[in-house]
Every structure is written in structure tokens, then in C-alpha cells.
Design an enzyme around this catalytic site. Structure first.
Site, PDB file in Angstrom:
ATOM      1  N   SER A 293       0.906  -1.638   0.355  1.00 50.59           N
ATOM      2  CA  SER A 293      -0.178   0.157  -0.020  1.00 50.59           C
ATOM      3  C   SER A 293       1.162   1.131  -0.035  1.00 50.59           C
ATOM      4  CB  SER A 293      -0.758   0.131   0.944  1.00 50.59           C
ATOM      5  OG  SER A 293      -1.378   1.476   1.714  1.00 50.59           O
TER       6      SER A 293
ATOM      7  N   TYR B 234      -2.096  -0.880  10.177  1.00 49.13           N
ATOM      8  CA  TYR B 234      -2.170  -1.015   8.494  1.00 49.13           C
ATOM      9  C   TYR B 234      -0.287  -0.871   8.026  1.00 49.13           C
ATOM     10  CZ  TYR B 234      -3.527  -1.426   3.907  1.00 49.13           C
ATOM     11  OH  TYR B 234      -3.854  -1.028   2.673  1.00 49.13           O
ATOM     12  N   ALA B 235       0.004   0.328   8.205  1.00 46.65           N
ATOM     13  CA  ALA B 235       1.129   1.293   7.744  1.00 46.65           C
ATOM     14  C   ALA B 235       2.202   0.119   7.542  1.00 46.65           C
ATOM     15  CB  ALA B 235       1.597   2.809   8.216  1.00 46.65           C
ATOM     16  N   ALA B 236       2.063  -0.375   9.432  1.00 48.58           N
ATOM     17  CA  ALA B 236       3.397  -1.321  10.154  1.00 48.58           C
ATOM     18  C   ALA B 236       2.820  -2.927   9.104  1.00 48.58           C
ATOM     19  CB  ALA B 236       3.203  -1.644  11.817  1.00 48.58           C
ATOM     20  N   SER B 237       1.805  -3.251   8.991  1.00 48.75           N
ATOM     21  CA  SER B 237       2.326  -4.841   7.973  1.00 48.75           C
ATOM     22  C   SER B 237       2.264  -4.385   6.820  1.00 48.75           C
ATOM     23  CB  SER B 237       0.027  -4.589   8.353  1.00 48.75           C
ATOM     24  OG  SER B 237      -0.915  -4.598   7.514  1.00 48.75           O
ATOM     25  N   LYS B 238       2.496  -2.756   5.963  1.00 45.89           N
ATOM     26  CA  LYS B 238       2.177  -2.956   4.632  1.00 45.89           C
ATOM     27  C   LYS B 238       3.599  -2.452   4.428  1.00 45.89           C
ATOM     28  CE  LYS B 238      -1.762  -3.780   3.117  1.00 45.89           C
ATOM     29  NZ  LYS B 238      -1.949  -5.156   1.965  1.00 45.89           N
TER      30      LYS B 238
HETATM   31  N1  NAD Z   1      -9.013  -0.488  -1.833  1.00 47.83           N
HETATM   32  C1  NAD Z   1      -7.892   0.629  -1.431  1.00 47.83           C
HETATM   33  O1  NAD Z   1      -7.814   1.665  -1.818  1.00 47.83           O
HETATM   34  C2  NAD Z   1      -6.427  -0.605  -1.240  1.00 47.83           C
HETATM   35  C3  NAD Z   1      -5.327   0.727  -1.095  1.00 47.83           C
HETATM   36  C4  NAD Z   1      -4.068   0.148  -0.819  1.00 47.83           C
HETATM   37  C5  NAD Z   1      -3.580  -1.030  -0.377  1.00 47.83           C
HETATM   38  N2  NAD Z   1      -4.611  -2.105  -0.694  1.00 47.83           N
HETATM   39  C6  NAD Z   1      -4.535  -3.132  -0.514  1.00 47.83           C
HETATM   40  O2  NAD Z   1      -4.937  -4.010  -2.042  1.00 47.83           O
HETATM   41  C7  NAD Z   1      -5.123  -5.092  -1.081  1.00 47.83           C
HETATM   42  C8  NAD Z   1      -6.639  -6.043  -1.847  1.00 47.83           C
HETATM   43  O3  NAD Z   1      -7.351  -4.772  -1.381  1.00 47.83           O
HETATM   44  P1  NAD Z   1      -9.102  -4.839  -2.022  1.00 47.83           P
HETATM   45  O4  NAD Z   1      -8.909  -3.467  -1.631  1.00 47.83           O
HETATM   46  O5  NAD Z   1      -9.250  -5.127  -2.928  1.00 47.83           O
HETATM   47  O6  NAD Z   1     -10.409  -5.092  -0.310  1.00 47.83           O
HETATM   48  P2  NAD Z   1     -10.711  -6.532  -1.133  1.00 47.83           P
HETATM   49  O7  NAD Z   1     -12.016  -6.242   0.420  1.00 47.83           O
HETATM   50  O8  NAD Z   1     -12.277  -5.670  -1.597  1.00 47.83           O
HETATM   51  O9  NAD Z   1     -11.085  -7.613  -1.022  1.00 47.83           O
HETATM   52  C9  NAD Z   1      -9.908  -8.340  -0.462  1.00 47.83           C
HETATM   53  C10 NAD Z   1     -10.096  -9.496  -0.608  1.00 47.83           C
HETATM   54  O10 NAD Z   1      -9.093  -9.905   0.384  1.00 47.83           O
HETATM   55  C11 NAD Z   1     -10.345 -11.567   1.260  1.00 47.83           C
HETATM   56  N3  NAD Z   1      -9.385 -11.728   2.296  1.00 47.83           N
HETATM   57  C12 NAD Z   1      -9.048 -11.131   3.638  1.00 47.83           C
HETATM   58  N4  NAD Z   1      -8.424 -11.091   5.017  1.00 47.83           N
HETATM   59  C13 NAD Z   1      -8.615 -13.079   4.208  1.00 47.83           C
HETATM   60  C14 NAD Z   1      -8.077 -14.325   4.988  1.00 47.83           C
HETATM   61  N5  NAD Z   1      -7.587 -13.792   6.320  1.00 47.83           N
HETATM   62  N6  NAD Z   1      -7.797 -15.462   4.002  1.00 47.83           N
HETATM   63  C15 NAD Z   1      -7.732 -15.214   2.621  1.00 47.83           C
HETATM   64  N7  NAD Z   1      -9.158 -14.258   2.532  1.00 47.83           N
HETATM   65  C16 NAD Z   1      -9.218 -13.130   3.042  1.00 47.83           C
HETATM   66  C17 NAD Z   1     -11.276 -10.850   1.596  1.00 47.83           C
HETATM   67  O11 NAD Z   1     -12.157 -11.754   1.510  1.00 47.83           O
HETATM   68  C18 NAD Z   1     -11.827 -10.162   0.148  1.00 47.83           C
HETATM   69  O12 NAD Z   1     -12.541 -11.097  -0.215  1.00 47.83           O
HETATM   70  C19 NAD Z   1      -5.157  -5.389   0.193  1.00 47.83           C
HETATM   71  O13 NAD Z   1      -4.059  -6.120   0.350  1.00 47.83           O
HETATM   72  C20 NAD Z   1      -5.246  -4.137   0.545  1.00 47.83           C
HETATM   73  O14 NAD Z   1      -4.618  -4.016   1.509  1.00 47.83           O
HETATM   74  C21 NAD Z   1      -6.373  -1.625  -0.753  1.00 47.83           C
END
Ligand code: NAD
Length: 245
Positions: free
Chosen positions: A144, A158-162
């Protein structure tokens, strides 16, 4: 899949594992990769939604909680039985919650790190034996912009994890090279279910808008395809100019 008008078979015959494939960025990636000729293993804890995505792209769905070591191990065995090898992995599953340092419960703080960072590690560890059966395989981890420039308050977990995912990817790139390339994509705010309700101000972005999920999927495609054959250990911000990395 007619919406993928520029598909050029860039992943023909490649077998790719995508976590978080039931929604958002993972779903857009699974759909784009299938349009590019890949066979996609769609992993998610939401098996109903993963099944629907897999069915629409002639792929395979697997239920998994990426933060559970035993669950990941049995899912990898199931993938091996179905696909025999993997040519690529995209770690897109993740969770997000905000809360101030003092207000967020410790259990929730741990859970965010457990899913986003430990989950990425567990799935990558479980996939490597399958990825080693392929020539020129790839891992793309989704971190992220908050892992690069954590400038929003109430994001410590979240920031630490990413930030951990960014550096985990570099360490993996060093360890798994030259056979497996490992790169990171750092999205800014993306219009997915995760972003709903988490605020975010498009005015802070040079592009003055948030991203569509397919714009992130295109960057993941580049890092998974042979177009990026000399790229490993890289961190690509796809954040509309939010962090200028
Ligand atoms: N949407 C944003 O603004 C954004 C920005 C930066 C980074 N991200 C990152 O992008 C990635 C995808 O995010 P997104 O926006 O598509 O989110 P989303 O919530 O639409 O999709 C995330 C998916 O991950 C699955 N999931 C969550 N925990 C799980 C687990 N323990 N085991 C298996 N599946 C699991 C959920 O069921 C979901 O289908 C994430 O890592 C998120 O942190 C998203």
C-alpha cells in the site's frame, strides 16, 4: 471477458495463484489474468464469492484463511493436486481497519499484521515448492502507499503491516533469485469494497481521483508477465502521485 480489449495472451498457459480473488483488486487481477490466457487458482476466505469468480473465468476456487498455517498448507496440497505447478503468485488478500494507537484493541492490531504480513509470508512459503517447478516464475505482493509514506493518522497497524510487506518482498527477492522474481505493488486508494467507509481524500492525489481496480491489475500483470523479465525486488507505487515514490 470482452471488456479486456487489449488482451494479448501475455500469460498463455501460466498457472497463477491469486489470493483475495473474491473481491476488489484480487478479483480484477484474476479476471485480467484469465483474459491473458492464464489458469487462475482463486483463493479467498469467502468461498462463495471466490467460486463465482472462478466459474466466470474457467478457473479454480479454494477456501483459505491466509493467516492460518495449517489451512494454508492443506490449500497448497489441494492446489498441487489440481495444477501440479505454479508459474506465479499474487498476494492480494488483506484487511484494513483504522484506530488511534490508544483506542485500537491489541487483538485487532495483531490481526491486521497477522493477515496482511504473516499471511503474505505463509502463502509465499507454501507456494515456493510449486513455483520452483516452473521456469521464470513470479511473486507480486500487494502492499500500500501506506507502506511507503504512512502519512494518515490512525493507521499504525495497517502501515506497519504494509511496510513489512514491502521489506519482506525485497528479502524474498534476494533469497529466491534468480529463479523466482518478487516485486511489490503499492496502490493508493482504490475503488473497492475495502475503501468504502475508510475516508480518503482524492484531493491529496496528483491525479485528483482514486484508482479503479483494473488499473492496479494492469501493474500486477506487468510484474507477472515476461515484459518485466529483468525486474525483481522492485516496489512500484500505483497511487496517482500520492507518495511520489
Ligand atoms: N482498496 C484500497 O484502497 C487499497 C489501497 C492500498 C492497498 N490495498 C490492498 O490491496 C489488497 C486488496 O484489497 P481490496 O481493496 O481489493 O480489498 P477487498 O476487501 O475488496 O478484497 C480483499 C479480499 O481479501 C479476502 N481476505 C481478507 N482476509 C483474508 C484471509 N485472512 N484469508 C483469505 N482471504 C482474505 C477478502 O475476503 C476479500 O475477498 C489488500 O491487501 C489491501 O490492503 C487496497
Amino acid at each position: 471477458m470482452s471488456e479486456h480489449k487489449n488482451a494479448a495472451n501475455r500469460l498463455a498457459g501460466r498457472r497463477i495463484i491469486v489470493t483475495g480473488a473474491a473481491s476488489g483488486i484480487g478479483k480484477a487481477t484474476a479476471e485480467l489474468f484469465a483474459a491473458e490466457g492464464a489458469i487462475v487458482a482463486c483463493l479467498d476466505r469467502d468461498i462463495e464469492a471466490a467460486n463465482a469468480v472462478a466459474k466466470s473465468i474457467d478457473g479454480f476456487a479454494f477456501r483459505v484463511d491466509i493467516s492460518d498455517e495449517a489451512d494454508v498448507a492443506s490449500t497448497m496440497s489441494a492446489i498441487e493436486r489440481k495444477l501440479e505447478r505454479a508459474d506465479g503468485l499474487v498476494n492480494a488478500a488483506g484487511i484494513m481497519a483504522t484506530g488511534s494507537l490508544l483506542d485500537m484493541p491489541v487483538a485487532l492490531w495483531r490481526k491486521i499484521v497477522d493477515v496482511n504480513l504473516v499471511g503474505t509470508y505463509l502463502v509465499t512459503r507454501g507456494s515456493v515448492p510449486l513455483l520452483r517447478r516452473s521456469e521464470g516464475s513470479t511473486v507480486v505482493n500487494i502492499a500500500s502507499a501506506q507502506g511507503l509514506l504512512p502519512n494518515a493518522p490512525n493507521h499504525t497497524a495497517y502501515a506497519a503491516s504494509k511496510g513489512g510487506v514491502v521489506n519482506l518482498s525485497r528479502a524474498l527477492a534476494a533469497e529466491l533469485s534468480p529463479q523466482i522474481r518478487v516485486n511489490t505493488v503499492c496502490p493508493g486508494m482504490v475503488d473497492t469494497p475495502m475503501a468504502v467507509g475508510n475516508g480518503g481524500n482524492a484531493a491529496n492525489y496528483a491525479m485528483k481521483r482514486v484508482a479503479r481496480a483494473d488499473e492496479i491489475a494492469n501493474a500486477i500483470l506487468f510484474l507477472t508477465s515476461h515484459d518485466s523479465s529483468y525486474v525483481t525486488g522492485a516496489t512500484l507505487a500505483v497511487d496517482g502521485g500520492r507518495s511520489f515514490h
